[in-house]
Design an enzyme around this catalytic site. Structure first.
Site, PDB file in Angstrom:
ATOM      1  N   LYS A 150      -8.203  -3.405   0.198  1.00 35.69           N
ATOM      2  CA  LYS A 150      -9.101  -2.326   0.577  1.00 35.69           C
ATOM      3  C   LYS A 150     -10.428  -2.955   1.016  1.00 35.69           C
ATOM      4  O   LYS A 150     -10.975  -3.816   0.314  1.00 35.69           O
ATOM      5  CB  LYS A 150      -9.341  -1.387  -0.605  1.00 35.69           C
ATOM      6  CG  LYS A 150      -8.104  -0.636  -1.076  1.00 35.69           C
ATOM      7  CD  LYS A 150      -7.727   0.484  -0.132  1.00 35.69           C
ATOM      8  CE  LYS A 150      -6.655   1.391  -0.704  1.00 35.69           C
ATOM      9  NZ  LYS A 150      -6.323   2.516   0.191  1.00 35.69           N
ATOM     10  N   LYS A 246       3.821   9.475   2.878  1.00 39.00           N
ATOM     11  CA  LYS A 246       3.494   9.721   1.472  1.00 39.00           C
ATOM     12  C   LYS A 246       3.991  11.118   1.096  1.00 39.00           C
ATOM     13  O   LYS A 246       3.736  12.083   1.826  1.00 39.00           O
ATOM     14  CB  LYS A 246       1.986   9.625   1.221  1.00 39.00           C
ATOM     15  CG  LYS A 246       1.392   8.248   1.402  1.00 39.00           C
ATOM     16  CD  LYS A 246      -0.109   8.267   1.159  1.00 39.00           C
ATOM     17  CE  LYS A 246      -0.732   6.891   1.302  1.00 39.00           C
ATOM     18  NZ  LYS A 246      -2.209   6.936   1.160  1.00 39.00           N
TER      19      LYS A 246
END
Length: 332
Positions: A150, A246
């Site tokens: 990230k 997802k």
């Protein structure tokens, strides 16, 4: 036979803060649904995501609004017509899959015609921190098959370099969580290629991605926030090489499997991802992950304590939950 629905909010404290470009989490807040019919009970989990305008209270209210439909025998198709894609529908859809399998005395994989779940390489995520702190985390997982970093907008180059210096061998996903602009990708392309970045995940805001077409072929770019269901695929063509599926975006296993299948047929690479969740959110996702190019299902690894019997990680290899946990008979 009538069904009985239970819906509740569960909170799982994290073992460490989870930092991304848009904020930090210290707990996984999920909505847990159970549906009982006779002696059989199915369950599912959804993670309402503020980025998509979702809240725990809103998700619970959405499920309560279809309580009568569920308790009087609604099918998964009925639920897809009554609820929009999102975390609330995900929890219900997965609970119905689990219940249906238990009533039939079989597994969800068999019921759906999906290959059985096996252990698979899944990304280990390193949250945003100083380059030195990120490197320290990376040293402990330097031998895993796949890392995900990230990053934010300002410090990305140093963050990526620090991790890559101590973890030279894993495949590498970089995720700015919409914090960059198209010009940033062009400027950083030599650095991204030099650091052997395998996939750049949703670098720019979902509504500002037109310019990605000019970078087609320069580096693999994956749509995350820009993709929810099959209806989005037309708009993404030519901008993204991969799509991140997802369950909390698609509204459950039913649409996730259909989306992954159609995306592959249309030439997209597939990434199977997750929110920060418990193993109840990962068990159905693992069924779709078997055919994915990239798998990022380490959500439960961030929890201080997962649900009993959940997934297990061994050096970046994720094993499915114990038999009977979700989607499989207890004697499987």
């Amino acid at each position: 036979m009538r069904r009985f629905l239970t819906v509740r909010h569960d909170a799982f404290p994290l073992r460490a803060p989870f930092r991304i470009a848009r904020g930090v989490k210290t707990a996984a807040d999920v909505v847990t649904v159970t549906i009982r019919q006779g002696d059989a009970q199915g369950w599912g989990e959804g993670v309402p995501y503020p980025r998509y305008g979702e809240t725990i209270d809103g998700a619970i209210a959405a499920i309560e609004a279809v309580r009568a439909l569920i308790e009087h025998g609604a099918t998964r198709a009925d639920i897809a017509g009554a609820m929009p894609a999102g975390a609330a529908r995900n929890a219900v859809d997965c609970a119905l899959w689990d219940l249906e399998a238990r009533l039939a005395g079989t597994s969800v994989a068999t019921l759906a015609g999906i290959p059985p779940v096996a252990a698979l390489a899944s990304a280990i995520t390193i949250g945003i921190d100083t380059p030195q702190a990120m490197a320290q985390v990376a040293r402990g997982v330097a031998r895993v098959p796949l890392l995900k970093i990230k990053v934010d907008r300002e410090g990305a180059a140093d963050q990526i370099a620090a991790v890559r210096a101590v973890a030279p061998t894993p495949r590498l996903i970089v995720d700015p969580n919409e914090s960059w602009r198209v010009g940033d990708i062009a400027d950083r392309l030599p650095m991204l290629l030099a650091q052997r970045v395998d996939l750049l995940e949703q670098p720019v805001p979902a509504g500002e991605d037109e310019g990605l077409a000019d970078l087609a072929g320069a580096i693999p770019i994956c749509a995350d926030e820009a993709l929810h269901t099959r209806a989005d695929l037309d708009r993404l063509a030519g901008r993204y090489s991969h799509v991140n599926v997802k369950l909390d975006k698609t509204g459950g296993l039913t649409e996730a499997w259909a989306l992954a299948t159609e995306a592959r047929a249309r030439g997209f690479g597939v990434m199977m991802g997750c929110m920060v969740c418990s193993s109840l959110g990962i068990a159905p996702a693992m069924l779709v992950a078997g055919g994915a190019d990239f798998v990022d299902l380490d959500g439960p690894l961030w929890l201080a304590t997962d649900r009993p019997g959940g997934v297990r990680d061994d050096g970046g290899i994720l094993s499915p939950p114990q038999p009977g946990f979700w989607g499989t008979p207890a004697c499987a």
